[in-house]
Enzyme design. Structure first.
Site, PDB file in Angstrom:
ATOM      1  N   TYR A  54       6.959  -9.824   6.703  1.00 49.19           N
ATOM      2  CA  TYR A  54       6.988  -8.387   6.924  1.00 49.19           C
ATOM      3  C   TYR A  54       7.593  -8.079   8.288  1.00 49.19           C
ATOM      4  CZ  TYR A  54       3.769  -7.302   3.039  1.00 49.19           C
ATOM      5  OH  TYR A  54       3.190  -7.138   1.809  1.00 49.19           O
ATOM      6  N   ASP A 101       0.825  -1.202   0.000  1.00 51.62           N
ATOM      7  CA  ASP A 101       0.000   0.000   0.000  1.00 51.62           C
ATOM      8  C   ASP A 101       0.865   1.260   0.000  1.00 51.62           C
ATOM      9  OD1 ASP A 101      -2.352  -1.467   0.079  1.00 51.62           O
ATOM     10  OD2 ASP A 101      -2.469  -1.437   2.265  1.00 51.62           O
TER      11      ASP A 101
END
Length: 279
Positions: free
Chosen positions: A119, A58
């Site tokens: 992540y 994003d």
């Protein structure tokens, strides 16, 4: 012999000035757009060769170990291969780098062949705030955080579940995921790094999970609360989607070459959870 060569790209970027990975209408700056434009320019092609990525990040999210693939005409790859990496380095803006280019093994798909994505989310509860040199990559949380409580809460989220309570729904997309790892460590510098690994992630999942764990860490909720939210299966207004700048895609994992094609087929199947019973 096929007329195209599938090329794997390993790349990293600072997401601060990007409106995410994927190309968008309206001329917004994206990682995909920058890399595709550079690739078209350095190969002197009239065609834009479209990239497929392992994980669409994003706006504001960074990547250290992103993976993509592109299908190039065989003659273009043959002509430009020796100097393509260096030419891309000269053409790309300084906040995105391609580190490796190589012909992908048969069956490779950057998105569907992946078996996990890892992540990291970085946050500090230092009362003085974030080191100015790290401000673009570390979130400041202005309450003291109990890392042990956060890890206790994280353990209740591991495994295969429907993460609808932690995802922004997308039409036709499943929210069933297998969360393989969720753990937090406070470094000597006081920065808390959360490592989050799953077979795949749905939209806003990592940032929502971190938001829930922060609420536990600062004492607003008990360690069993995130698992209760998960079991309820609906969005809880108390679960905040934390800001994107603390999040970095660190690594993407793939199976052995001979398993790539099978994994790609498997990943395209829409997942369901095992039934709890017939009635």
């Amino acid at each position: 012999m096929s007329g195209v060569v599938r090329v794997r790209l390993d790349l990293s970027y600072d997401g601060t000035e990007f409106s995410g990975w994927a190309k968008q209408a309206g001329g917004r700056r994206t990682v995909q757009g920058e890399v595709e434009d550079a690739l078209r320019t350095v190969t002197r092609s009239a065609t834009t060769y479209e990239l497929t990525v392992a994980g669409r990040t994003d706006a504001g999210v960074h990547a250290r170990g992103q993976v993509a693939h592109v299908d190039l005409p065989r003659e273009v790859w043959a002509e430009h291969r020796p100097k393509l990496l260096k030419r891309l380095a000269g053409r790309l803006p300084k906040d995105v780098r391609v580190w490796a280019l190589r012909e992908a093994p048969e069956g490779f798909d950057a998105r569907f062949s992946a078996i996990w994505r890892r992540y990291a989310y970085r946050v500090t509860d230092n009362p003085g705030g974030v080191d100015p040199l790290l401000r673009g990559h570390v979130l400041w949380h202005d309450w003291p955080l109990d890392v042990d409580a956060m890890n206790e809460a994280a353990r209740g989220l591991l495994g295969e579940h429907d993460f609808a309570a932690y995802c922004k729904r997308r039409e036709g997309a499943t929210t069933i995921r297998t969360l393989q790892r969720l753990s937090l460590v406070r470094g000597d510098d006081g920065i808390i790094t959360a490592t989050v690994r799953a077979d795949a992630f749905c939209h806003n999942m990592v940032r929502s999970l971190i938001g829930a764990l922060l609420f536990v860490g600062d004492g607003h909720r008990t360690p069993d609360w995130p698992a209760k939210v998960l079991a309820a299966g609906v969005r809880d207004s108390a679960v905040h989607v934390v800001r994107p700048h603390g999040l970095t895609l660190e690594e993407v994992g793939y199976p052995a070459d001979e398993l790539l094609a099978a994994r790609s087929v498997e990943a395209r199947n829409k997942r369901t959870l095992p039934s709890a019973g017939c009635c």
